[in-house]
Design a protein around this motif. Structure first.
Motif, mmCIF file in Angstrom:
data_model
loop_
_atom_site.group_PDB
_atom_site.id
_atom_site.type_symbol
_atom_site.label_atom_id
_atom_site.label_comp_id
_atom_site.label_asym_id
_atom_site.label_seq_id
_atom_site.Cartn_x
_atom_site.Cartn_y
_atom_site.Cartn_z
ATOM 1 N N ASP A 142 -0.721 -0.153 10.809
ATOM 2 C CA ASP A 142 -0.245 -1.476 10.446
ATOM 3 C C ASP A 142 -0.257 -2.415 11.642
ATOM 4 O O ASP A 142 -0.361 -3.619 11.476
ATOM 5 C CB ASP A 142 1.188 -1.408 9.898
ATOM 6 C CG ASP A 142 1.202 -0.879 8.476
ATOM 7 O OD1 ASP A 142 0.130 -0.845 7.851
ATOM 8 O OD2 ASP A 142 2.292 -0.499 8.006
ATOM 9 N N CYS B 245 0.840 -1.214 0.000
ATOM 10 C CA CYS B 245 0.000 0.000 0.000
ATOM 11 C C CYS B 245 0.864 1.249 0.000
ATOM 12 O O CYS B 245 0.556 2.230 -0.683
ATOM 13 C CB CYS B 245 -0.932 0.006 1.209
ATOM 14 S SG CYS B 245 -2.257 -1.198 1.083
ATOM 15 N N ARG B 246 1.957 1.213 0.779
ATOM 16 C CA ARG B 246 2.837 2.388 0.819
ATOM 17 C C ARG B 246 3.445 2.654 -0.548
ATOM 18 O O ARG B 246 3.609 3.802 -0.943
ATOM 19 C CB ARG B 246 3.931 2.199 1.872
ATOM 20 C CG ARG B 246 3.473 2.574 3.250
ATOM 21 C CD ARG B 246 4.642 2.637 4.234
ATOM 22 N NE ARG B 246 4.215 2.094 5.502
ATOM 23 C CZ ARG B 246 4.357 0.829 5.886
ATOM 24 N NH1 ARG B 246 4.964 -0.028 5.136
ATOM 25 N NH2 ARG B 246 3.896 0.429 7.058
ATOM 26 N N GLU C 188 0.795 4.256 -2.624
ATOM 27 C CA GLU C 188 0.628 5.635 -2.182
ATOM 28 C C GLU C 188 1.756 6.521 -2.693
ATOM 29 O O GLU C 188 1.537 7.625 -3.172
ATOM 30 C CB GLU C 188 0.582 5.712 -0.651
ATOM 31 C CG GLU C 188 -0.691 5.179 -0.043
ATOM 32 C CD GLU C 188 -0.655 5.196 1.486
ATOM 33 O OE1 GLU C 188 -1.581 4.638 2.094
ATOM 34 O OE2 GLU C 188 0.302 5.756 2.069
ATOM 35 N N THR D 224 -6.352 7.115 4.794
ATOM 36 C CA THR D 224 -5.312 6.250 4.253
ATOM 37 C C THR D 224 -4.732 5.406 5.371
ATOM 38 O O THR D 224 -4.911 5.717 6.542
ATOM 39 C CB THR D 224 -4.202 7.091 3.589
ATOM 40 O OG1 THR D 224 -3.225 6.199 3.058
ATOM 41 C CG2 THR D 224 -3.535 8.036 4.561
#
Length: 171
Positions: A30, A2-3, A6, A24
Motif C-alpha cells: 500500500d 481490496c482487503r 479478499e 495479491t
C-alpha cells in the motif's frame, strides 16, 4: 476496499487470495507507488492485443481448482438447502405417475353399482358414502369415476343409437 474483498473471498472459500491467484496486494504494497505484478502468461487475442480488456483471460490451474472447489461447495449447500423441496417434487411426480387407474377390486364394486342402476346412474349421498366405505376411495374419486363412466357409457350409447336411427331411416 481490496482487503474487504479478499476477506470476503477467504470467508466464502476458505482459501486466501494468495492460494487462488498467486499474487495479491498486502499491507506493505500500500505504501509507495503501485507496482506491476507478474502474472501467468497471457493469451493474445486474434488481433494481438494483450489482456488490458481486449483478450480472453485464462485461469491458472490453481484458480481452476479453487473455482471447482467453490462450485462443489455451492452445489452441496444448494442441495442441502433445497433437499426437502426436491423430495416433495419427486414425491409429487411419482404420485402423478401412479394416478390414473383405480385398483381392480374397487372398479368391480363401482361397475356392479353402475349395472344395478343403469337407468339412473346417479348415486345418492348415502350411496356414495356406502361406496366410500366399500372401496376405500375418497368421495372425490367416487364422484369423478361416475362422471367419467357416464361420459364413456353415454357417449358409446349415443353413437350406437345414432347408428340404429340412421339404419331405420335408410330401410
Amino acid at each position: 476496499a481490496c482487503r474487504e474483498i479478499e476477506q470476503s473471498l477467504q470467508d466464502l472459500t476458505g482459501a486466501s487470495l494468495e492460494e487462488g491467484m498467486g499474487a495479491t496486494m498486502s499491507e506493505d504494497e500500500d505504501e509507495g507507488p503501485p507496482m506491476i505484478m507478474e502474472a501467468a502468461p497471457m493469451d493474445m487475442s486474434s488481433n494481438g492485443h494483450d489482456m488490458m480488456g481486449f483478450g480472453p483471460l485464462v485461469p491458472t490451474d490453481t484458480e481452476r481448482s479453487l473455482m471447482e472447489r467453490v462450485r462443489q461447495e455451492l452445489k452441496i449447500e444448494l442441495k442441502q438447502g433445497f433437499k426437502s423441496r426436491i423430495g416433495d417434487v419427486r414425491e409429487e411426480i411419482l404420485r402423478k405417475r401412479r394416478a390414473g387407474k383405480l385398483p381392480g377390486d374397487t372398479t368391480t364394486i363401482l361397475k356392479q353399482w353402475w349395472q344395478e342402476h343403469a337407468k339412473w346412474p346417479y348415486p345418492t349421498e348415502d350411496d356414495k358414502a356406502k361406496l366410500v366405505e366399500e372401496t376405500g376411495l375418497q368421495l372425490k374419486q367416487i364422484n369423478n369415476w361416475f362422471i367419467n363412466q357416464r361420459k364413456r357409457n353415454w357417449h358409446n350409447n349415443s353413437q350406437t343409437s345414432t347408428l340404429k336411427s340412421k339404419r331405420k331411416r335408410c330401410s
